[in-house]
Scaffold this motif. Structure first.
Motif, PDB file in Angstrom:
ATOM      1  N   VAL A 540       0.715  -0.965   0.322  1.00 21.89           N
ATOM      2  CA  VAL A 540      -0.115   0.254   0.292  1.00 21.89           C
ATOM      3  C   VAL A 540       0.761   1.168  -0.002  1.00 21.89           C
ATOM      4  O   VAL A 540       1.832   1.612   0.978  1.00 21.89           O
ATOM      5  CB  VAL A 540      -1.013   0.327   1.000  1.00 21.89           C
ATOM      6  N   ASN A 541       0.418   2.044  -0.879  1.00 22.21           N
ATOM      7  CA  ASN A 541       1.260   3.539  -0.754  1.00 22.21           C
ATOM      8  C   ASN A 541       3.358   3.274  -1.160  1.00 22.21           C
ATOM      9  O   ASN A 541       3.766   4.103  -0.241  1.00 22.21           O
ATOM     10  CB  ASN A 541       1.080   3.850   0.424  1.00 22.21           C
ATOM     11  N   GLY A 542       3.231   2.313  -1.745  1.00 22.51           N
ATOM     12  CA  GLY A 542       5.256   2.215  -1.794  1.00 22.51           C
ATOM     13  C   GLY A 542       5.704   1.071  -0.416  1.00 22.51           C
ATOM     14  O   GLY A 542       6.756   0.867  -0.082  1.00 22.51           O
ATOM     15  N   GLY A 543       5.045   0.945   0.191  1.00 28.37           N
ATOM     16  CA  GLY A 543       4.911   0.452   2.134  1.00 28.37           C
ATOM     17  C   GLY A 543       4.042  -0.475   1.826  1.00 28.37           C
ATOM     18  O   GLY A 543       3.293  -1.455   1.455  1.00 28.37           O
ATOM     19  N   TYR A 780      10.406  -0.819  -0.334  1.00 26.58           N
ATOM     20  CA  TYR A 780       9.508  -0.901   0.017  1.00 26.58           C
ATOM     21  C   TYR A 780      10.005   0.731   1.077  1.00 26.58           C
ATOM     22  O   TYR A 780      11.061   0.913   1.802  1.00 26.58           O
ATOM     23  CB  TYR A 780       8.627  -1.922   1.380  1.00 26.58           C
ATOM     24  N   ILE A 781       8.788   1.439   1.127  1.00 29.87           N
ATOM     25  CA  ILE A 781       9.187   2.438   1.810  1.00 29.87           C
ATOM     26  C   ILE A 781       8.484   2.470   3.338  1.00 29.87           C
ATOM     27  O   ILE A 781       7.276   2.163   3.699  1.00 29.87           O
ATOM     28  CB  ILE A 781       7.945   3.902   1.571  1.00 29.87           C
ATOM     29  N   VAL A 834       7.037  10.153  -4.535  1.00 27.65           N
ATOM     30  CA  VAL A 834       8.673   9.622  -3.673  1.00 27.65           C
ATOM     31  C   VAL A 834       8.598   7.973  -4.762  1.00 27.65           C
ATOM     32  O   VAL A 834       7.860   7.434  -4.615  1.00 27.65           O
ATOM     33  CB  VAL A 834       8.895   9.130  -2.221  1.00 27.65           C
ATOM     34  N   LYS A 835       9.705   8.126  -5.334  1.00 25.36           N
ATOM     35  CA  LYS A 835       9.514   6.620  -5.940  1.00 25.36           C
ATOM     36  C   LYS A 835      11.237   5.744  -5.526  1.00 25.36           C
ATOM     37  O   LYS A 835      12.136   7.063  -5.764  1.00 25.36           O
ATOM     38  CB  LYS A 835       9.576   7.214  -7.548  1.00 25.36           C
ATOM     39  N   GLY A 850       4.840   5.978  -3.812  1.00 28.51           N
ATOM     40  CA  GLY A 850       4.452   6.224  -2.639  1.00 28.51           C
ATOM     41  C   GLY A 850       4.015   7.443  -3.048  1.00 28.51           C
ATOM     42  O   GLY A 850       4.956   8.856  -2.930  1.00 28.51           O
ATOM     43  N   VAL A 851       2.759   8.133  -2.634  1.00 23.64           N
ATOM     44  CA  VAL A 851       2.545  10.165  -2.452  1.00 23.64           C
ATOM     45  C   VAL A 851       2.130  10.124  -1.373  1.00 23.64           C
ATOM     46  O   VAL A 851       1.654   9.338  -0.415  1.00 23.64           O
ATOM     47  CB  VAL A 851       1.309  10.128  -3.185  1.00 23.64           C
ATOM     48  N   PHE A 852       2.671  11.103  -0.739  1.00 24.53           N
ATOM     49  CA  PHE A 852       2.782  11.726   1.366  1.00 24.53           C
ATOM     50  C   PHE A 852       2.243  12.914   0.367  1.00 24.53           C
ATOM     51  O   PHE A 852       3.030  14.337   0.312  1.00 24.53           O
ATOM     52  CB  PHE A 852       4.154  11.479   1.377  1.00 24.53           C
TER      53      PHE A 852
END
Length: 855
Positions: A540-543, A780-781, A834-835, A850-852
């Motif tokens: 989910v969202n890069g993490g 993963y973030i 973030v990529k 991921g988008v923050f």
């Protein structure tokens, strides 16, 4: 001289007889208890069926509810009638088509009016035969079947009004139906319905041994006077006899036409000899069940658990009617054989023949096709059955397995897709994965090759490269992202298994480019493995999806949780061991799986049953897990946990299955495990060893050879491997190859009450490791949330692969090895995309994003 000449002729005749005629096959049908699985959540039916038959003629006692999916539950005491199609152990209801119900007195059309109570003491069930008594009418009902015909025998009392009700509205939604009187001995009709299958056709043709004196056809429960044919969505009829005594009804069915049903009927049951049909059905079962012969010489009488005879009238061996014994004891050896042969019986109740005697059938395109040189099948519960049911059939039913594969390819021709869960002439798209693929690959690897392999390979690639059920996300990201598709973790893992199978097929067919591509895809499990928690988790969202509890049943997993999916990497077990930190950590994790006291959390999921710790034997993703100890330094634990599963999760009683039978999978697990071996990854050449539970087992192979397994002293108390020989030579492996079995031979297994750790350590361990075309796992973030609350948040990066370097960008651009190298936490104070990528030895992972958002 004359007598001597005759003797020579007789001797020559005996020598000339085929082997099958010289040696009578052993009859194991007395060990089959068709009531096993009809209670609890097994969802089986007790009625008459022949091996893999189109007709399943059985009583219907339950109209709705999850435990009524087969139409019958052992706890019921009211029967609505006897219909001609039933599903074996599924979790969704369908079938129960064309209901017949004998009655007396004035005919009624409401099922609450024509139904009858029945008593368990009057119920009997044997392979190919069922019997009960209708208390309301004092009518004895007997059922038997051929492949495409159901045969009823009703013994009526001396009533002047003896009826048979035919209800075409019974059970699921009717799309169209009609019924027609042909003459005073014959009727025909159609039931077209919608349930799990969106559009199912059942044509039928029925003949009766005696003429009916009158009849009536109802539309919407109103008689249509003077009508010999009525069509609509609620069509029922009665036929009435005058003091007939015994009436035999024989009913042929077809998906194509009433003419096809008639041809099936006349071909398979040309007369009204009920006993002849019953005997033929029994012979069919004798032939099939004798493919595996098991013996046990442990006739110790043991106390029978109270639960086994707590059900009134339930008799040992499934016959019913036996009085409750005064002393509750049971022949333990016979009980094991009953469980085994009932399991083997259940593995032959599905899939089901769907083509008529002339080869015609209704395809997935709803058009009529003809199977040339093979029989066409339906009811493939592939998410379940690819694990053990189909691998078992590749050993004992190679010809039928070939027909299964030809059926798959016919479905591909009709629907441009290999089957997922085909039911009648419909694709239900039920469950996850594309698991006709491992069935085809396993068969091909085991020498079943008389099919168009090029077409099959093309079809496999088409199946996994379409845009459906998260496959596009899977290919784009190396994993199904939770934002793109429900059950994303399970789908990623199952898709990776299918892709690995395609790679094995490519290797066998000398297709190096495809082998490389699908070997990489077979490793995508790494992209949902969280090395910090040691579990498979949703992306989910890069993490990782949070909050996280491995006991939670939620939308990230298919009928399970992280515990039940984190070991689902049968194609790369040693890769999983490395990612879990080595064999010691892996063993500890497996021990925790079986021994944790934590309970299930999250949503209610009826399918997750048969729990031992968090191991759920009542659902299929757990089925290979006990065998994984063979890859550790404590392989004796495989034998320990298998023994426990077989003792605790299989019983000789109606609720004797831990969960849904699922068209043979629950039983196939037992059959293979009881023999002492199991395949964890169809397509691999080897079976992992457990421990045989019988003194002797003989697999009678179709090539005429025998594979004999002997285990003197094997018992529930003596199951740890102490030594083995294969064909009189010492055997030192924790696996056995398919060729060892297929070529015939003698495998002797010595067991004891305590684990022989020294012996086990000396055994060669199995190999399940992907070594070619290795990928780099997606990074993963790590972040507290996707929202930037207040001034800023700190994010970091991680990767399940060791010794990787992670590069990232904060401007939305695609990262490369020239982007910023992650060395310390990154602060975000504004909305940021973030990529990142992970790089190892010059090779890169997929891009993770991921988008923050600043709040």
């Amino acid at each position: 001289m004359k007598h001597k000449y005759l003797s020579i002729l007789v001797l020559f005749s005996i020598i000339s007889l085929p082997v099958s005629a010289q040696k009578k096959k052993k009859d194991f049908t007395p060990f089959v208890n068709p009531f096993i699985g009809t209670g609890g959540h097994g969802h089986t039916y007790p009625g008459a069926v022949v091996p893999f038959g189109m007709v399943q003629l059985s009583p219907d006692t339950r109209l709705e509810g999850w435990d009524g999916t087969s139409g019958y539950h052992y706890t019921d005491t009211v029967v609505y009638g006897f219909s001609h199609t039933h599903l074996s152990g599924t979790g969704i209801a369908d079938y129960c088509d064309v209901l017949f119900m004998p009655t007396t007195g004035d005919p009624k059309f409401q099922n609450t009016q024509y139904s009858s109570s029945f008593k368990k003491k009057n119920e009997q069930a044997l392979p190919g035969y069922y019997k009960t008594k209708l208390e309301k009418y004092n009518i004895e009902v007997e059922l038997t079947a051929t492949k495409r015909v159901g045969v009823h025998r009703y013994t009526f009392p001396g009533s002047k009004q003896c009826n048979i009700i035919i209800d075409l509205k019974h059970r699921d939604e009717v799309l169209d139906s009609w019924i027609e009187v042909v003459n005073d001995h014959e009727i025909r009709g159609l039931r077209r319905s919608k349930s799990w299958a969106d559009d199912q056709y059942v044509y039928f043709y029925a003949k009766f041994s005696k003429p009916f004196k009158t009849y009536g056809i109802a539309l919407n429960d109103a008689l249509q006077n003077g009508q010999s044919k009525v069509e609509g969505k609620n069509v029922k009829m009665y036929i009435q006899f005058d003091s007939p005594g015994e009436v035999i009804s024989k009913v042929g069915i077809s998906s194509v036409s009433t003419e096809g049903a008639l041809k099936n009927l006349d071909t398979e049951v040309p007369d009204f000899d009920f006993k002849k049909v019953q005997k033929a059905a029994k012979t069919d079962w004798i032939n099939e069940l004798s493919k595996i012969e098991v013996e046990s010489s442990n006739p110790v009488a043991m106390p029978l658990p109270q639960a086994n005879n707590a059900q009134p009238g339930y008799g040992y061996g499934g016959y019913g009617g036996a009085p409750k014994p005064k002393t509750p004891v049971v022949d333990y050896a016979k009980m094991k054989q009953t469980i085994f042969y009932t399991a083997l019986y259940h593995t032959m109740c599905a899939p089901n023949v769907y083509s008529d005697v002339d080869g015609q059938y209704r395809g997935l395109d709803q058009k009529t096709h003809k199977a040339e040189g093979f029989e066409y099948y339906t009811v493939f519960s592939l998410w379940d059955t690819y694990r053990a049911q189909h691998p078992l059939q590749t050993i004992i039913n190679k010809k039928r397995t070939l027909d299964f594969i030809k059926s798959f390819l016919a479905m591909y021709d009709q629907a441009n897709l290999l089957p997922i869960w085909p039911l009648a002439s419909n694709e239900t798209f039920c469950m996850v994965g594309n698991h006709s693929i491992p069935v085809i690959v396993d068969a091909y690897a085991k020498g079943i090759r008389d099919f168009d392999a090029e077409k099959a390979f093309t079809a496999m690639k088409a199946a996994v490269n379409r845009n459906q059920f998260g496959l596009e996300s899977y290919r784009k990201n190396g994993a199904v992202l939770a934002a793109d598709e429900n059950e994303s973790v399970s789908k990623t893992l199952e898709y990776a298994i299918d892709d690995w199978c395609i790679a094995q097929m490519a290797k066998m067919m000398n297709k190096p480019q495809d082998y490389a591509e699908y070997t990489r895809r077979g490793q995508y499990w790494k992209n949902v493995f969280d090395n910090q928690s040691g579990f498979m988790r949703a992306r989910v969202n890069g993490g990782w999806a949070t909050p996280f509890s491995p006991t939670d049943i939620n939308d990230y997993y298919t009928e399970g949780n992280a515990w039940q999916y984190s070991f689902l990497v049968p194609q790369d077990v040693q890769g999983l061991i490395e990612h879990m930190g080595g064999k010691q950590n892996f063993e500890a994790k497996l021990d925790e799986l079986f021994n944790t006291s934590e309970k299930l959390t999250g949503r209610q999921q009826s399918d997750v049953t048969g729990l031992i710790g968090q191991y759920a034997h009542g659902n299929e993703p757990s089925h290979h897990m006990a065998y994984l100890f063979n890859f550790t330094d404590a392989p004796y634990k495989t034998q320990l946990y298998l023994n426990r599963i077989m003792r605790e999760e299989y019983k000789d009683k109606p609720d004797g299955l831990a969960g849904n039978e699922d068209c043979g999978q629950m039983s196939a697990w037992y059959v293979m495990s009881a023999l002492g071996f199991y395949t964890i990854a169809p397509g691999q050449p080897d079976y992992l060893l457990g421990s045989p539970i019988f003194d002797k087992a003989v697999i009678n192979l179709e090539n005429g050879k025998k594979f004999t397994i002997t285990g003197p002293g094997n018992s529930d108390a003596s199951f740890y491997l102490q030594g083995m020989t294969l064909n009189k030579n010492p055997y030192g492996k924790l696996f056995i190859s398919y060729n060892d079995i297929a070529n015939g031979g003698d495998w002797e297994v010595f067991t004891g009450k305590l684990p022989n750790k020294l012996f086990m350590q000396e055994l060669e361990k199995p190999v399940s490791k992907i070594t070619d075309n290795l990928i780099v796992a997606d990074p993963y973030i790590i972040s507290p949330s996707a929202a930037i609350q207040g001034g800023s948040i700190s994010i970091s990066f991680g990767c399940a692969d060791a010794e990787t370097q992670i590069y990232y960008t904060l401007d939305g651009s695609t990262p490369s090895a020239t982007s910023t190298l992650f060395t310390k936490p990154v602060m975000l104070s504004a909305t940021t995309t973030v990529k990142c990528i992970a790089v190892k030895n010059g090779q890169s992972s997929f891009v993770v994003q991921g988008v923050f958002t600043k709040k």
